[in-house]
Design a protein around this motif. Structure first.
Motif, PDB file in Angstrom:
ATOM      1  N   GLY A  37       0.840  -1.211   0.000  1.00 36.13           N
ATOM      2  CA  GLY A  37       0.000   0.000   0.000  1.00 36.13           C
ATOM      3  C   GLY A  37       0.863   1.243   0.000  1.00 36.13           C
ATOM      4  O   GLY A  37       2.098   1.167  -0.062  1.00 36.13           O
ATOM      5  N   TYR A  69      -2.755 -10.887  -3.997  1.00 38.50           N
ATOM      6  CA  TYR A  69      -3.945 -11.133  -4.808  1.00 38.50           C
ATOM      7  C   TYR A  69      -3.941 -12.560  -5.356  1.00 38.50           C
ATOM      8  O   TYR A  69      -2.898 -13.050  -5.817  1.00 38.50           O
ATOM      9  CB  TYR A  69      -3.981 -10.170  -5.997  1.00 38.50           C
ATOM     10  CG  TYR A  69      -4.205  -8.733  -5.625  1.00 38.50           C
ATOM     11  CD1 TYR A  69      -5.367  -8.341  -4.958  1.00 38.50           C
ATOM     12  CD2 TYR A  69      -3.280  -7.752  -5.968  1.00 38.50           C
ATOM     13  CE1 TYR A  69      -5.578  -7.003  -4.624  1.00 38.50           C
ATOM     14  CE2 TYR A  69      -3.499  -6.414  -5.646  1.00 38.50           C
ATOM     15  CZ  TYR A  69      -4.646  -6.059  -4.973  1.00 38.50           C
ATOM     16  OH  TYR A  69      -4.859  -4.745  -4.657  1.00 38.50           O
ATOM     17  N   LYS A  78       1.478  -6.157 -10.961  1.00 41.21           N
ATOM     18  CA  LYS A  78       0.529  -5.624  -9.963  1.00 41.21           C
ATOM     19  C   LYS A  78       0.491  -6.477  -8.703  1.00 41.21           C
ATOM     20  O   LYS A  78      -0.337  -6.253  -7.818  1.00 41.21           O
ATOM     21  CB  LYS A  78      -0.888  -5.551 -10.546  1.00 41.21           C
ATOM     22  CG  LYS A  78      -1.012  -4.732 -11.810  1.00 41.21           C
ATOM     23  CD  LYS A  78      -0.933  -3.250 -11.507  1.00 41.21           C
ATOM     24  CE  LYS A  78      -1.102  -2.441 -12.779  1.00 41.21           C
ATOM     25  NZ  LYS A  78      -0.595  -1.081 -12.636  1.00 41.21           N
ATOM     26  N   TYR A  80       1.626  -8.036  -5.122  1.00 46.19           N
ATOM     27  CA  TYR A  80       2.271  -7.460  -3.948  1.00 46.19           C
ATOM     28  C   TYR A  80       3.708  -7.952  -3.812  1.00 46.19           C
ATOM     29  O   TYR A  80       4.562  -7.268  -3.260  1.00 46.19           O
ATOM     30  CB  TYR A  80       1.450  -7.771  -2.698  1.00 46.19           C
ATOM     31  CG  TYR A  80       0.248  -6.861  -2.534  1.00 46.19           C
ATOM     32  CD1 TYR A  80       0.065  -5.748  -3.350  1.00 46.19           C
ATOM     33  CD2 TYR A  80      -0.696  -7.102  -1.552  1.00 46.19           C
ATOM     34  CE1 TYR A  80      -1.015  -4.902  -3.193  1.00 46.19           C
ATOM     35  CE2 TYR A  80      -1.796  -6.259  -1.379  1.00 46.19           C
ATOM     36  CZ  TYR A  80      -1.949  -5.171  -2.202  1.00 46.19           C
ATOM     37  OH  TYR A  80      -3.018  -4.335  -2.036  1.00 46.19           O
ATOM     38  N   THR A 161     -12.797  -1.738  -0.668  1.00 38.82           N
ATOM     39  CA  THR A 161     -11.354  -1.996  -0.818  1.00 38.82           C
ATOM     40  C   THR A 161     -10.991  -2.035  -2.292  1.00 38.82           C
ATOM     41  O   THR A 161      -9.972  -1.471  -2.720  1.00 38.82           O
ATOM     42  CB  THR A 161     -10.983  -3.343  -0.150  1.00 38.82           C
ATOM     43  OG1 THR A 161     -11.268  -3.234   1.244  1.00 38.82           O
ATOM     44  CG2 THR A 161      -9.524  -3.704  -0.345  1.00 38.82           C
ATOM     45  N   ARG A 162     -11.850  -2.678  -3.089  1.00 39.40           N
ATOM     46  CA  ARG A 162     -11.562  -2.756  -4.529  1.00 39.40           C
ATOM     47  C   ARG A 162     -11.586  -1.349  -5.133  1.00 39.40           C
ATOM     48  O   ARG A 162     -10.749  -1.002  -5.958  1.00 39.40           O
ATOM     49  CB  ARG A 162     -12.542  -3.687  -5.231  1.00 39.40           C
ATOM     50  CG  ARG A 162     -12.340  -5.153  -4.783  1.00 39.40           C
ATOM     51  CD  ARG A 162     -13.192  -6.120  -5.576  1.00 39.40           C
ATOM     52  NE  ARG A 162     -12.858  -6.149  -6.974  1.00 39.40           N
ATOM     53  CZ  ARG A 162     -13.693  -5.849  -7.962  1.00 39.40           C
ATOM     54  NH1 ARG A 162     -14.934  -5.491  -7.685  1.00 39.40           N
ATOM     55  NH2 ARG A 162     -13.304  -5.907  -9.205  1.00 39.40           N
ATOM     56  N   SER A 164     -10.940   1.452  -3.561  1.00 36.52           N
ATOM     57  CA  SER A 164      -9.772   2.175  -3.084  1.00 36.52           C
ATOM     58  C   SER A 164      -8.503   1.709  -3.827  1.00 36.52           C
ATOM     59  O   SER A 164      -7.633   2.511  -4.167  1.00 36.52           O
ATOM     60  CB  SER A 164      -9.688   1.975  -1.575  1.00 36.52           C
ATOM     61  OG  SER A 164      -8.427   2.189  -1.107  1.00 36.52           O
ATOM     62  N   ASN A 165      -8.397   0.406  -4.109  1.00 38.24           N
ATOM     63  CA  ASN A 165      -7.200  -0.118  -4.773  1.00 38.24           C
ATOM     64  C   ASN A 165      -7.250   0.029  -6.292  1.00 38.24           C
ATOM     65  O   ASN A 165      -6.263  -0.265  -6.974  1.00 38.24           O
ATOM     66  CB  ASN A 165      -6.977  -1.588  -4.384  1.00 38.24           C
ATOM     67  CG  ASN A 165      -6.480  -1.705  -2.955  1.00 38.24           C
ATOM     68  OD1 ASN A 165      -6.440  -0.703  -2.230  1.00 38.24           O
ATOM     69  ND2 ASN A 165      -6.102  -2.875  -2.532  1.00 38.24           N
ATOM     70  N   PHE A 168      -4.445   1.554  -8.463  1.00 39.66           N
ATOM     71  CA  PHE A 168      -3.258   0.841  -8.940  1.00 39.66           C
ATOM     72  C   PHE A 168      -3.524   0.053 -10.232  1.00 39.66           C
ATOM     73  O   PHE A 168      -2.624  -0.602 -10.757  1.00 39.66           O
ATOM     74  CB  PHE A 168      -2.766  -0.148  -7.867  1.00 39.66           C
ATOM     75  CG  PHE A 168      -2.408   0.513  -6.557  1.00 39.66           C
ATOM     76  CD1 PHE A 168      -1.350   1.408  -6.478  1.00 39.66           C
ATOM     77  CD2 PHE A 168      -3.133   0.249  -5.402  1.00 39.66           C
ATOM     78  CE1 PHE A 168      -1.017   2.014  -5.278  1.00 39.66           C
ATOM     79  CE2 PHE A 168      -2.813   0.857  -4.192  1.00 39.66           C
ATOM     80  CZ  PHE A 168      -1.751   1.743  -4.128  1.00 39.66           C
ATOM     81  N   VAL A 175      -9.452  -4.927 -10.772  1.00 41.40           N
ATOM     82  CA  VAL A 175      -8.994  -5.203  -9.397  1.00 41.40           C
ATOM     83  C   VAL A 175      -9.467  -6.606  -9.002  1.00 41.40           C
ATOM     84  O   VAL A 175     -10.663  -6.907  -9.116  1.00 41.40           O
ATOM     85  CB  VAL A 175      -9.567  -4.176  -8.389  1.00 41.40           C
ATOM     86  CG1 VAL A 175      -8.999  -4.417  -6.993  1.00 41.40           C
ATOM     87  CG2 VAL A 175      -9.290  -2.754  -8.854  1.00 41.40           C
TER      88      VAL A 175
END
Ligand code: F6R
Length: 244
Positions: A37, A69, A78, A80, A161-162, A164-165, A168, A175
């Protein structure tokens, strides 16, 4: 909970860096739980600098990331794992086989989750578990409603959450909907938890966490049940907390 007020994001990152370095210097084989993050970027930059200046070595360190993910391998830009390699692992002297991120591309995800838990156990207790605070109060990818005794498992990401993410990814549709996340029960077994929070956009959430009783509807409130939590938050994030 110990709350440390930082002036801004940079000072929050400086203070977090000092804490990680101190643990590296005082614990023979330190074990860290790490987060991705936006929040920890400044910390990771500083750890790289300190390593380059020979102020710290990660030779004997082991790390376990919180989440990944589902479907994403460490080569996926993408993922982590890729994020961690780019922003930290590739720039310090941590052993590759000591820097753990759940394998989102594992053929058997259940087995991957069990094996991740096993690896944490074998490494001994996590000395410091780093956390960021999700906009909906999640920790790791443990979304509202997750039992406090959950272990590492495949989880569904909340719509919020999706959204917010989505910053990226090319669009919200891209997402992922599922991830592997370290469980709340797993996180709570860490010796110490270090929660970093920055910015006014986190002020309501942080105030809610600090002023609420533990409730599974709001995962971060579980931290009240842990005996050693340090929160380093900046002025903006603490702007709605009385006394700061
Ligand atoms: C990341 C993670 C998440 C983030 C949280 C805050 O590995 O587990 O819980 O820490 O979503 O994200 P940022 O820091 O981007 O606000």
């Amino acid at each position: 909970m110990k709350i440390i007020r930082a002036e801004d994001y940079n000072q929050m990152s400086d203070l977090a860096c000092e804490k990680i370095i101190e643990t590296c210097q005082t614990v023979k084989r330190p074990v860290f739980g790490l987060a991705t993050g936006d929040t920890p970027n400044g910390l990771y930059e500083r750890l790289i600098q300190k390593y380059e200046q020979k102020e710290v070595s990660f030779e004997h360190a082991t790390t376990f990331n919180l989440d990944e993910y589902v479907g994403y391998s460490k080569e996926h830009s993408k993922s982590y794992h890729y994020y961690m390699s780019e922003r930290l692992f590739n720039h310090i002297n941590i052993r590759e086989d000591h820097a753990h991120v759940p394998n989102g591309a594992a053929l058997n995800l259940q087995e991957e989750c069990v094996s991740y838990e096993q690896k944490i156990k074998e490494a001994g207790r996590i000395n410091i578990q780093l956390l960021g605070l999700g906009a909906n109060g999640h920790i790791g990818f443990n979304e509202p409603g997750t039992p406090f005794d959950s272990r590492t498992e495949v989880v569904f990401l909340a719509d919020s959450t999706r959204q917010s993410n989505a910053r990226f990814f090319p669009s919200i549709e891209d997402v992922p909907k599922t991830a592997i996340s370290m469980g709340i029960g797993t996180i709570m077994e860490s010796e110490e938890i270090l929660l970093l929070v920055s910015g006014e956009q986190k002020a309501d959430i942080l105030a809610h966490v600090l002023n609420s009783e533990p409730s599974e509807e709001f995962p971060a409130t579980v931290l009240h049940n842990h005996e050693k939590v340090t929160i380093i938050a900046d002025k903006g994030a603490l702007s709605k907390v009385k006394g700061f």
